[in-house]
Design an enzyme around this catalytic site. Structure first.
Site, PDB file in Angstrom:
ATOM      1  N   ASP A  15     -12.777 -14.644  45.377  1.00 16.93           N
ATOM      2  CA  ASP A  15     -11.455 -15.461  44.698  1.00 16.93           C
ATOM      3  C   ASP A  15     -10.306 -15.420  45.560  1.00 16.93           C
ATOM      4  OD1 ASP A  15     -10.237 -17.418  42.798  1.00 16.93           O
ATOM      5  OD2 ASP A  15      -9.652 -15.722  41.504  1.00 16.93           O
ATOM      6  N   ASN A  17      -8.976 -18.227  47.775  1.00 17.23           N
ATOM      7  CA  ASN A  17      -8.866 -19.137  48.750  1.00 17.23           C
ATOM      8  C   ASN A  17      -7.726 -19.972  48.611  1.00 17.23           C
ATOM      9  OD1 ASN A  17     -11.482 -17.750  49.281  1.00 17.23           O
ATOM     10  ND2 ASN A  17     -12.807 -19.725  48.801  1.00 17.23           N
ATOM     11  N   HIS A  32     -11.134 -22.371  51.712  1.00 21.32           N
ATOM     12  CA  HIS A  32     -12.599 -22.189  51.492  1.00 21.32           C
ATOM     13  C   HIS A  32     -13.073 -21.958  52.871  1.00 21.32           C
ATOM     14  CE1 HIS A  32     -11.737 -23.021  47.488  1.00 21.32           C
ATOM     15  NE2 HIS A  32     -11.483 -24.426  47.422  1.00 21.32           N
ATOM     16  N   SER A  60     -18.751 -21.632  40.381  1.00 20.64           N
ATOM     17  CA  SER A  60     -19.608 -21.475  38.829  1.00 20.64           C
ATOM     18  C   SER A  60     -19.573 -22.658  38.026  1.00 20.64           C
ATOM     19  CB  SER A  60     -18.306 -20.544  38.206  1.00 20.64           C
ATOM     20  OG  SER A  60     -17.076 -21.535  38.127  1.00 20.64           O
ATOM     21  N   ASN A  63     -16.438 -24.558  37.965  1.00 23.97           N
ATOM     22  CA  ASN A  63     -15.796 -25.132  38.969  1.00 23.97           C
ATOM     23  C   ASN A  63     -15.941 -26.444  39.117  1.00 23.97           C
ATOM     24  OD1 ASN A  63     -16.285 -22.000  40.915  1.00 23.97           O
ATOM     25  ND2 ASN A  63     -14.436 -22.672  39.712  1.00 23.97           N
ATOM     26  N   TRP A  64     -16.829 -27.092  38.410  1.00 31.55           N
ATOM     27  CA  TRP A  64     -16.794 -28.617  38.248  1.00 31.55           C
ATOM     28  C   TRP A  64     -15.683 -29.420  37.754  1.00 31.55           C
ATOM     29  CZ3 TRP A  64     -20.516 -30.368  41.162  1.00 31.55           C
ATOM     30  CH2 TRP A  64     -21.893 -29.506  41.391  1.00 31.55           C
TER      31      TRP A  64
HETATM   32  C1  IPE Z   1     -14.474 -17.459  39.937  1.00 30.05           C
HETATM   33  O1  IPE Z   1     -13.133 -17.977  40.326  1.00 30.05           O
HETATM   34  C2  IPE Z   1     -15.398 -18.315  40.469  1.00 30.05           C
HETATM   35  C3  IPE Z   1     -15.807 -18.060  41.905  1.00 30.05           C
HETATM   36  C4  IPE Z   1     -15.091 -17.507  42.701  1.00 30.05           C
HETATM   37  C5  IPE Z   1     -16.865 -18.863  42.464  1.00 30.05           C
HETATM   38  P1  IPE Z   1     -12.346 -18.815  39.829  1.00 30.05           P
HETATM   39  O2  IPE Z   1     -11.068 -19.093  40.547  1.00 30.05           O
HETATM   40  O3  IPE Z   1     -13.029 -20.120  39.379  1.00 30.05           O
HETATM   41  O4  IPE Z   1     -12.033 -18.094  38.223  1.00 30.05           O
HETATM   42  P2  IPE Z   1     -10.852 -18.277  37.357  1.00 30.05           P
HETATM   43  O5  IPE Z   1     -10.562 -19.748  36.977  1.00 30.05           O
HETATM   44  O6  IPE Z   1      -9.499 -17.598  38.102  1.00 30.05           O
HETATM   45  O7  IPE Z   1     -11.163 -17.416  36.253  1.00 30.05           O
HETATM   46  C1  IPE Z   2     -12.384 -19.034  45.249  1.00 28.52           C
HETATM   47  O1  IPE Z   2     -11.112 -19.403  45.639  1.00 28.52           O
HETATM   48  C2  IPE Z   2     -13.275 -20.340  45.648  1.00 28.52           C
HETATM   49  C3  IPE Z   2     -14.188 -20.955  44.560  1.00 28.52           C
HETATM   50  C4  IPE Z   2     -13.701 -20.806  43.252  1.00 28.52           C
HETATM   51  C5  IPE Z   2     -15.134 -21.785  44.718  1.00 28.52           C
HETATM   52  P1  IPE Z   2     -10.246 -20.239  44.625  1.00 28.52           P
HETATM   53  O2  IPE Z   2     -10.141 -21.707  44.856  1.00 28.52           O
HETATM   54  O3  IPE Z   2     -10.384 -20.132  43.334  1.00 28.52           O
HETATM   55  O4  IPE Z   2      -8.861 -19.739  44.746  1.00 28.52           O
HETATM   56  P2  IPE Z   2      -7.331 -19.455  44.186  1.00 28.52           P
HETATM   57  O5  IPE Z   2      -7.863 -18.728  42.903  1.00 28.52           O
HETATM   58  O6  IPE Z   2      -6.717 -21.064  43.428  1.00 28.52           O
HETATM   59  O7  IPE Z   2      -6.338 -18.924  44.980  1.00 28.52           O
HETATM   60 MG    MG Z   3      -9.464 -18.812  41.882  1.00 28.00          MG
END
Ligand code: IPE
Ligand code: IPE
Ligand code: MG
Length: 240
Positions: A15, A17, A32, A60, A63-64
């Site tokens: 997490d 990115n 990413h 996840s 994430n969709w």
């Molecule tokens: C968890 O991160 C899922 C992945 C890293 C694949 P998210 O960024 O989606 O989680 P939340 O929304 O902060 O709980």
């Molecule tokens: C994790 O990074 C990657 C995925 C969930 C696929 P994020 O995209 O959630 O990064 P933040 O949480 O917005 O910084």
């Molecule tokens: Mg995140």
């Protein structure tokens, strides 16, 4: 690294990115991509420490909800990552497996994942488990459904269902539970990752964003793990 047990199975919620990119005034996609580099470094660092299994949360079931363009970029980056790393994974005897609803991924991503899983199937070294379109609750519901179907077919009796038979229905059925969960980016939640499997997992959080994660952070996490006292609800014989 101090003497002491190295965790056999490490799970990571990759997490941060998006925040990494925002701090650099870059598009989230750049974060990413940098996350992919962090994964490559971490796979190598795990191998160097003798960690047998690394499970990474890459996408996840929630994430969709993200904008279509970001989801598309993530799916393309997964393809890019696998193509770039495929040969090194094969050469390093890594066995890649995937958990999650892989069939629900876009065709190109699904094919790339299935390809690397197949190409590394016979490898006997470290395991890299990619959690893609994965949700802990969905996994538990699927396991319950599968057991219900077996019961309806008369293959099992409801009374046969126990923690062991249940765990065998999960997508992680051939893996031990994670010993250590690492979540970078400062968030302190599990976000629907490995809910069943983490019953007794040691947790380690760091404010470092995933694209900045590397061998040094992994070493810190493992050292912290080694200092933990895992009691599993019991007491040590010397305390009784
Ligand atoms: C968890 O991160 C899922 C992945 C890293 C694949 P998210 O960024 O989606 O989680 P939340 O929304 O902060 O709980
Ligand atoms: C994790 O990074 C990657 C995925 C969930 C696929 P994020 O995209 O959630 O990064 P933040 O949480 O917005 O910084
Ligand atoms: Mg995140």
């Amino acid at each position: 690294m101090q003497a002491g047990k190295v965790p056999r199975h490490v799970a990571i919620i990759m997490d941060g990115n998006g925040r990494w990119a925002r701090r650099r005034n870059l598009p989230r996609e750049a974060g990413h991509r940098a996350g992919g580099e962090a994964l490559r470094r971490t796979v190598e660092a795990c191998r160097d420490l003798g960690i047998e299994i690394l499970t990474v949360y890459a996408f996840s079931t929630e994430n969709w909800k993200r904008p279509r363009a970001e989801v598309r970029a993530l799916m393309n980056l997964i393809v890019e990552y696998v193509r770039k790393e495929r040969q090194a994974l094969i050469d390093n005897n890594v066995r890649v497996i995937a958990i999650g609803d892989i069939r629900g991924l876009p065709e190109a991503t699904r094919r790339e994942i299935e390809g690397v899983v197949e190409a590394t199937r016979a490898n006997t070294g470290p395991i890299l488990c990619l959690a893609l379109n994965y949700g802990g609750r969905r996994e538990i519901v699927e396991a319950a459904r599968s057991l219900a179907r077996k019961a309806l077919r008369g293959e099992i009796s409801p009374d046969d269902i126990d923690e062991e038979t249940f765990a065998r229905e999960l997508m992680t059925h051939d893996l031990p539970d994670p010993d250590l969960l690492i979540r970078p980016s400062g968030e302190m939640r599990v976000s629907n990752f490995l809910l069943w499997q983490m019953a007794y997992t040691e947790l380690w959080f760091t404010p470092v964003l995933w694209p900045d994660f590397g061998p040094e952070e992994l070493r810190q996490a493992v050292e912290s793990y080694q200092a933990r006292d895992r009691r599993y609800g019991g007491v040590h014989p010397e305390e009784t």
